[in-house]
Write an enzyme that holds these catalytic residues in place. Sequence first.
Site, PDB file in Angstrom:
ATOM      1  N   LYS A  75       0.853  -1.197   0.000  1.00 38.62           N
ATOM      2  CA  LYS A  75       0.000   0.000   0.000  1.00 38.62           C
ATOM      3  C   LYS A  75       0.889   1.248   0.000  1.00 38.62           C
ATOM      4  CE  LYS A  75      -4.050   1.936   2.468  1.00 38.62           C
ATOM      5  NZ  LYS A  75      -4.908   1.810   3.676  1.00 38.62           N
ATOM      6  N   SER A 129      -9.880   1.790   2.549  1.00 37.43           N
ATOM      7  CA  SER A 129      -8.971   2.537   1.700  1.00 37.43           C
ATOM      8  C   SER A 129      -7.897   1.702   1.010  1.00 37.43           C
ATOM      9  CB  SER A 129      -8.288   3.605   2.545  1.00 37.43           C
ATOM     10  OG  SER A 129      -7.419   3.016   3.493  1.00 37.43           O
ATOM     11  N   SER A 137     -10.127  -0.496   6.811  1.00 37.63           N
ATOM     12  CA  SER A 137      -9.495  -0.326   5.500  1.00 37.63           C
ATOM     13  C   SER A 137      -8.797  -1.557   4.954  1.00 37.63           C
ATOM     14  CB  SER A 137      -8.501   0.836   5.536  1.00 37.63           C
ATOM     15  OG  SER A 137      -9.189   2.062   5.450  1.00 37.63           O
TER      16      SER A 137
END
Lengths: 494, 487
Positions: free
Chosen positions: A86, A161, A185
């Site tokens: 990420k 996210s 997330s």
Amino acid sequence: MTTPETASPAAFGDAQSIANDVSSGTRTAASVVANHLDRIATHDGEVHAFNVVTAERAMDAAESIDQRIAAGEDVGPLAGVPVAVKDNMCTRGVATTCSSKILEGWEPPYTATVVERLTNAGAIVVGKTNLDEFAMGSSTENSAFGPTHNPWDLDKVPGGSSGGSAAAVAAGFAPVSLGSDTGGSIRQPASLCGVVGVKPTYGAVSRYGLIAFGSSLDQIGPFTTTVADSATMFEVMGGHDPLDSTSANQPALAVSSKLDAGVDGLRVGIITEMAGDVIEGIDADVIARLRAAATALEAGGATVGEVSIPSSVYGLPAYYMVAPAEASSNLARFDGVRYGLRVDGANTALMNTASRTGGFGPEVKRRIMLGTYALSAGYRDAFYGKAQQIRTKIIEEFTAAYEHFDVLLSPASPSTAFALGDKAADPMAMYLNDVCTIPSNLSGQPSMSVPFGVGDDGMPIGVQILAPLMGDVVMFQVAAELERVANATNEAGA
Amino acid sequence: MYYTVDRGPEVHEPSIPDAWELVVGLEVHVELSTKTKLFCGCANHFGSEPNTNVCPTCLGLPGALPVINAAAVTSAMRLGRALNCEVKPSVMARKNYFYPDMPKDFQTSQYDQPTNENGWLDTPAGVRINIERAHIEEDTGKSTHVGGDGRISSAQYSLIDYNRAGVPLLEIVSCPDIRTAEEAKAYVAELRGIVLALDVSDAKMEEGSMRVDANVSVRPRGSDELRTRCEVKNINSLSSLGRAIAYEAKRHISLYDTGDRPIQETRHWDEEAGRTRSGRSKENEEDYRYFPEPDLTPLVPSVEELEAIDASLPELPGAQRSALAEAAGISAPDAGLIVERGHSQFALDTIAAGADGARVVVHINNNLAGGLGELTPELFAGLVQMETAGDLTSTQTKTVLAQMVESGGTAADIAAAKGFEAMDTSELDGMVDDLISSHPDEWTRFCEGDEGDAKKMAGFFTGQIMKATKGQADGKVIAQILNSRRS
């Protein structure tokens, strides 16, 4: 419904099989990485899981691992396993953007502890994945670089996210990836993309190098196609990090140890508020899969009951005080002075303002303002203070629940993946996506999403397993059982 | 150990009219001289090339996290205990505001749960100043404004050095108990003495490792109200502190006298102009949005840790002054300078070797400001004995002392080499008798007191005669006369 070509979890095998093959010389790390890079090149134009693909570095790393293996070295349990990271975790010399214009092009001079531990165990970073800007969102639409698409249906969101990391695993771009979870997330996109996603106990995995959103809530965890791969990732990443004062002062939890133990005798509690109409907006097909999971565990010898966590209904408002409050402070440093975007101004204060105005997207600005307000003189007690009280209450209620249950169950997401653009204009509708996941961030307890069938629309649904603080081992134990049942059902159906 | 002490000129406080009373509270920042910074492993070192002692944490780079320096916490707790504070479990907090030399745009400090609370400090004159709190926080970087008049408002550009960012500080906040500029100076000098005795900072005001901000207000004498205060910054020495407070007080008084009033603001001391100037207004007090630092865990000292800290405290200046005053037969304030210079143990050793305490103090204060050189307590005691015995005049003593500091050697040898001899003492009988009749109390103590008292009083009478004869008398003869009068 036909599965699109973009969806192909473990396209070249799961992490365990890759590591076995690479370690034993059946496959080279270089060939494994090349396969994945090819697949990314072919399909990421449609999915947009990645902000940057580090193809050259990855091939270099793969060759070096192959040389070490040829020299007889044991390179670790993740030998040659491609990992997508990420883009809010620092990677030395590779742009780390948080999908924000304010950090575009910034290259950190250091690497996050988790990434370092994974690569030390033989993993190979293939790229940095897209996210909602600064991890603020539930659909990965709040990215300055455009949204990520759900590999199972490109018109739908992957969740967020950590949508890029979830999509990367669902698309077979990498067998494993890293996400961060501040309010859901990891677990919510895992549910929407049909992969395993784990938020470990707060403090079980180092946050050093994770660009903070809500420091007291943030936790890094894996996305994988199997529970066993998540356990391996967890064990490699976990354990005390002297660079993170909030990391637990103990070795990594042995979450692989009970994957085959079954669930006979375990006590499983369904969270009442999340399995009916107390918390509104949870779809019937989602609740049906939750009930099916409970039935499956009962069939495995577990006892199943229901338990009420009354304050969980206040989790969402409490979270939207605490997380933005911390974010308003964490994101102050993006001021145009030292790194990232600088927009000139007549003096320092105006330069700060211009840089922040130009660099942050609307959702980030909304949360900074919300958090600033929640901490302001005269309001702090009513907002931030009250939210902390709710947090304490939620912790107490969960603690009481775990006196009667070993694990708890709930949905991970109130619905399957929704269409791109559906909720983008309505922040409240978007925030409600995290209603089932937020309480675990407030309490610090571990929780994970395990794929357990599909919804009425044929899209994946995950079931969330919650466990007491540092109870990650039993959480994995139950997850492995659900995975066995789900696989058996799939095979029976196929 | 020898400390340079900036006492400043003895300013006789420019008369604040009797109708007014000064109310001052001080905020003193002390940089703790730990090896490394408060939250990272970078060197805590003054004077390095700009931006060489920096890392992701003290530069506030995204993703970097703080780890607290245990040595800094220990220093903070030691200083707290030395200031008679309660040392409590404490929490680091974020103080949020934007400033370019503060890398995270928040300062990690302490808010409602500081490490040290509710202490006090007695000045050498015996005035007790209460201490509200002494909390741990990090320092900021340092900006240099280039172009214009050197201030940020007119600068073409600014350079920032982050070497100081993250250096540990203890901020010691006094209660508004200080009533004169002299008291303020005495408080800071005493605090500095304690810091030096503990060896937790070099406490140099001129280098900024000790910084003093003064909150100044005035009120009608006899009232207990607290009027609008101004915070005076940029004070770089003790003498500036006294002058800044006096200036600011007079400014307030003249405002009140003309029917006006001061506004709450930060003001900067302008050393050259000898006045304060308005800085940023504090009318809209900045909202720092404090909240507990989520990246750090609470600081909870164990009972054993606190006991070890108390056991580790050295003798502090106040106790040193009392001990020296007792041994030398002087008042505690008079022992102040020797203690400040770090010579109290030397003085005590000299007295223990048989020298007259008062003379020892006089010599150290007046004739040893440049250091002790080759002098030892034993050699020094020999010299003082010769002086009090009348074998050397005070002028001769001073000459011999200077030589001893330079080259060592006994007083007798040096005196002989210089050809010094005792003076004629024929008129001493009458002088002693006159002295006895004019000092009956001292005489009684000489005759009837215990051994120590008698010795002390012998010193007193000898000293008086020496003074009257300008050091010409022979101390042995005086002693004989005194003893003959006692029976």
